[in-house]
Design a protein around this motif. Sequence first.
Motif, PDB file in Angstrom:
ATOM      1  N   GLU A 105      30.667  46.425  26.246  1.00 56.27           N
ATOM      2  CA  GLU A 105      30.229  45.854  27.544  1.00 56.27           C
ATOM      3  C   GLU A 105      30.845  44.404  27.590  1.00 56.27           C
ATOM      4  O   GLU A 105      31.402  43.883  28.672  1.00 56.27           O
ATOM      5  CB  GLU A 105      28.838  45.736  27.430  1.00 56.27           C
ATOM      6  N   LEU A 106      31.162  43.749  26.444  1.00 60.14           N
ATOM      7  CA  LEU A 106      31.712  42.337  26.373  1.00 60.14           C
ATOM      8  C   LEU A 106      33.065  42.534  27.160  1.00 60.14           C
ATOM      9  O   LEU A 106      33.417  41.500  27.913  1.00 60.14           O
ATOM     10  CB  LEU A 106      31.537  41.566  25.212  1.00 60.14           C
ATOM     11  N   LEU A 107      33.718  43.451  26.182  1.00 54.01           N
ATOM     12  CA  LEU A 107      35.135  43.655  26.829  1.00 54.01           C
ATOM     13  C   LEU A 107      35.386  43.807  28.306  1.00 54.01           C
ATOM     14  O   LEU A 107      36.228  43.102  29.059  1.00 54.01           O
ATOM     15  CB  LEU A 107      35.826  44.787  26.194  1.00 54.01           C
ATOM     16  N   LYS A 108      34.326  44.497  28.891  1.00 55.69           N
ATOM     17  CA  LYS A 108      34.252  45.174  30.283  1.00 55.69           C
ATOM     18  C   LYS A 108      34.109  43.868  31.191  1.00 55.69           C
ATOM     19  O   LYS A 108      34.638  43.352  32.335  1.00 55.69           O
ATOM     20  CB  LYS A 108      33.408  46.129  30.507  1.00 55.69           C
ATOM     21  N   LEU A 109      33.025  42.728  30.498  1.00 53.32           N
ATOM     22  CA  LEU A 109      32.606  41.823  31.421  1.00 53.32           C
ATOM     23  C   LEU A 109      33.766  40.602  31.436  1.00 53.32           C
ATOM     24  O   LEU A 109      33.948  39.810  32.502  1.00 53.32           O
ATOM     25  CB  LEU A 109      31.321  41.143  30.912  1.00 53.32           C
ATOM     26  N   THR A 110      34.675  40.617  30.316  1.00 53.01           N
ATOM     27  CA  THR A 110      35.867  39.631  30.338  1.00 53.01           C
ATOM     28  C   THR A 110      37.077  40.085  30.773  1.00 53.01           C
ATOM     29  O   THR A 110      38.117  39.511  30.689  1.00 53.01           O
ATOM     30  CB  THR A 110      35.989  39.094  28.934  1.00 53.01           C
ATOM     31  N   ALA A 111      37.108  41.352  31.339  1.00 51.24           N
ATOM     32  CA  ALA A 111      38.366  41.980  31.872  1.00 51.24           C
ATOM     33  C   ALA A 111      39.172  41.158  32.881  1.00 51.24           C
ATOM     34  O   ALA A 111      40.258  41.060  33.023  1.00 51.24           O
ATOM     35  CB  ALA A 111      38.032  43.386  32.579  1.00 51.24           C
ATOM     36  N   GLY A 112      38.179  40.643  33.662  1.00 53.73           N
ATOM     37  CA  GLY A 112      38.885  39.569  34.866  1.00 53.73           C
ATOM     38  C   GLY A 112      39.441  38.222  34.366  1.00 53.73           C
ATOM     39  O   GLY A 112      40.049  37.612  35.085  1.00 53.73           O
ATOM     40  N   GLN A 113      39.058  37.739  33.308  1.00 55.99           N
ATOM     41  CA  GLN A 113      39.443  36.512  32.814  1.00 55.99           C
ATOM     42  C   GLN A 113      40.713  36.519  32.192  1.00 55.99           C
ATOM     43  O   GLN A 113      41.369  37.300  31.731  1.00 55.99           O
ATOM     44  CB  GLN A 113      38.476  36.320  31.505  1.00 55.99           C
ATOM     45  N   ALA A 114      41.452  35.321  32.569  1.00 54.59           N
ATOM     46  CA  ALA A 114      42.946  35.279  32.054  1.00 54.59           C
ATOM     47  C   ALA A 114      42.990  34.364  30.988  1.00 54.59           C
ATOM     48  O   ALA A 114      41.902  33.676  30.577  1.00 54.59           O
ATOM     49  CB  ALA A 114      43.585  34.723  33.261  1.00 54.59           C
ATOM     50  N   GLY A 115      44.085  34.309  30.375  1.00 59.05           N
ATOM     51  CA  GLY A 115      44.405  33.509  29.309  1.00 59.05           C
ATOM     52  C   GLY A 115      45.341  34.186  28.039  1.00 59.05           C
ATOM     53  O   GLY A 115      44.554  35.230  27.976  1.00 59.05           O
ATOM     54  N   GLU A 116      46.221  33.821  27.432  1.00 63.54           N
ATOM     55  CA  GLU A 116      46.860  34.598  26.556  1.00 63.54           C
ATOM     56  C   GLU A 116      45.816  34.648  25.272  1.00 63.54           C
ATOM     57  O   GLU A 116      46.017  35.691  24.569  1.00 63.54           O
ATOM     58  CB  GLU A 116      48.181  33.768  26.067  1.00 63.54           C
ATOM     59  N   LYS A 117      45.200  33.696  24.965  1.00 63.57           N
ATOM     60  CA  LYS A 117      44.481  33.816  23.613  1.00 63.57           C
ATOM     61  C   LYS A 117      43.220  34.832  23.985  1.00 63.57           C
ATOM     62  O   LYS A 117      43.041  35.709  23.086  1.00 63.57           O
ATOM     63  CB  LYS A 117      43.906  32.479  23.216  1.00 63.57           C
ATOM     64  N   LEU A 118      42.725  34.804  25.044  1.00 60.69           N
ATOM     65  CA  LEU A 118      41.610  35.681  25.201  1.00 60.69           C
ATOM     66  C   LEU A 118      42.029  37.132  25.422  1.00 60.69           C
ATOM     67  O   LEU A 118      41.494  38.036  25.004  1.00 60.69           O
ATOM     68  CB  LEU A 118      41.010  35.355  26.813  1.00 60.69           C
ATOM     69  N   THR A 119      43.267  37.295  25.874  1.00 54.04           N
ATOM     70  CA  THR A 119      43.974  38.810  26.154  1.00 54.04           C
ATOM     71  C   THR A 119      44.141  38.901  24.544  1.00 54.04           C
ATOM     72  O   THR A 119      43.795  40.431  24.399  1.00 54.04           O
ATOM     73  CB  THR A 119      45.133  38.554  26.749  1.00 54.04           C
ATOM     74  N   ASP A 120      44.608  38.313  23.621  1.00 46.35           N
ATOM     75  CA  ASP A 120      44.759  39.005  22.407  1.00 46.35           C
ATOM     76  C   ASP A 120      43.698  39.085  21.697  1.00 46.35           C
ATOM     77  O   ASP A 120      43.413  40.274  20.652  1.00 46.35           O
ATOM     78  CB  ASP A 120      45.483  37.616  21.637  1.00 46.35           C
ATOM     79  N   VAL A 121      42.560  38.411  21.926  1.00 44.00           N
ATOM     80  CA  VAL A 121      41.170  38.665  21.218  1.00 44.00           C
ATOM     81  C   VAL A 121      40.758  39.939  21.781  1.00 44.00           C
ATOM     82  O   VAL A 121      40.268  40.871  20.973  1.00 44.00           O
ATOM     83  CB  VAL A 121      40.140  37.493  21.479  1.00 44.00           C
ATOM     84  N   ARG A 122      40.758  40.062  23.072  1.00 48.07           N
ATOM     85  CA  ARG A 122      40.340  41.282  23.599  1.00 48.07           C
ATOM     86  C   ARG A 122      41.005  42.543  23.109  1.00 48.07           C
ATOM     87  O   ARG A 122      40.481  43.833  23.071  1.00 48.07           O
ATOM     88  CB  ARG A 122      40.584  41.482  25.275  1.00 48.07           C
ATOM     89  N   ALA A 123      42.383  42.452  22.970  1.00 46.72           N
ATOM     90  CA  ALA A 123      43.187  43.634  22.477  1.00 46.72           C
ATOM     91  C   ALA A 123      42.770  43.840  20.948  1.00 46.72           C
ATOM     92  O   ALA A 123      42.807  45.103  20.501  1.00 46.72           O
ATOM     93  CB  ALA A 123      44.618  43.361  22.448  1.00 46.72           C
ATOM     94  N   ARG A 124      42.560  42.914  20.110  1.00 47.83           N
ATOM     95  CA  ARG A 124      42.031  43.134  18.619  1.00 47.83           C
ATOM     96  C   ARG A 124      40.712  43.790  18.876  1.00 47.83           C
ATOM     97  O   ARG A 124      40.597  44.656  18.200  1.00 47.83           O
ATOM     98  CB  ARG A 124      42.151  41.813  17.701  1.00 47.83           C
ATOM     99  N   LEU A 125      39.979  43.237  19.601  1.00 47.33           N
ATOM    100  CA  LEU A 125      38.469  43.687  19.784  1.00 47.33           C
ATOM    101  C   LEU A 125      38.618  45.425  19.982  1.00 47.33           C
ATOM    102  O   LEU A 125      37.670  46.187  19.341  1.00 47.33           O
ATOM    103  CB  LEU A 125      37.783  42.832  20.696  1.00 47.33           C
ATOM    104  N   ALA A 126      39.308  45.616  21.155  1.00 50.04           N
ATOM    105  CA  ALA A 126      39.329  46.966  21.577  1.00 50.04           C
ATOM    106  C   ALA A 126      39.887  47.955  20.372  1.00 50.04           C
ATOM    107  O   ALA A 126      39.427  49.076  20.205  1.00 50.04           O
ATOM    108  CB  ALA A 126      40.252  47.023  22.554  1.00 50.04           C
ATOM    109  N   ASP A 127      40.926  47.429  19.769  1.00 50.29           N
ATOM    110  CA  ASP A 127      41.320  47.986  18.552  1.00 50.29           C
ATOM    111  C   ASP A 127      40.248  48.352  17.505  1.00 50.29           C
ATOM    112  O   ASP A 127      40.198  49.488  16.927  1.00 50.29           O
ATOM    113  CB  ASP A 127      42.637  47.496  17.811  1.00 50.29           C
ATOM    114  N   ARG A 128      39.579  47.484  17.141  1.00 51.35           N
ATOM    115  CA  ARG A 128      38.689  47.502  16.329  1.00 51.35           C
ATOM    116  C   ARG A 128      37.301  48.386  16.543  1.00 51.35           C
ATOM    117  O   ARG A 128      36.859  49.110  15.863  1.00 51.35           O
ATOM    118  CB  ARG A 128      38.122  45.986  15.771  1.00 51.35           C
ATOM    119  N   LEU A 129      37.168  48.168  17.915  1.00 52.88           N
ATOM    120  CA  LEU A 129      36.091  49.163  18.456  1.00 52.88           C
ATOM    121  C   LEU A 129      36.403  50.483  18.392  1.00 52.88           C
ATOM    122  O   LEU A 129      35.569  51.164  17.996  1.00 52.88           O
ATOM    123  CB  LEU A 129      35.602  48.932  19.934  1.00 52.88           C
TER     124      LEU A 129
END
Length: 106
Positions: free
Chosen positions: A28-52
Amino acid sequence: MPFAAEQNHASREKLVADLKSVVADADELLKLTAGQAGEKLTDVRARLADRLAVAKERIEDAEAAVRERTRQVAHATDDYVHSHPWQSVGVAAGVAFLLGLLAGRR
């Protein structure tokens, strides 16, 4: 099934349920932050998606193991009851008697 085995089984089931909850919250957190921009946030979201994805696979494996162990225990219990019917009836009667005593005290 011995008490320790029952406790272990219950602990595994609770762990699986807790992990499912964490995975759902992270998803749910990944979905809520989908519209947020930023390279660091994009990297964190990608790692979180992999770990999920890995966590979901492990949860499915753990659930399958719990189901299989439950099936084995049920089969062993069924075999024992069929092999020792009178002992099983005696144990059931004893447990029912004790529960009756406990219920009668209240």
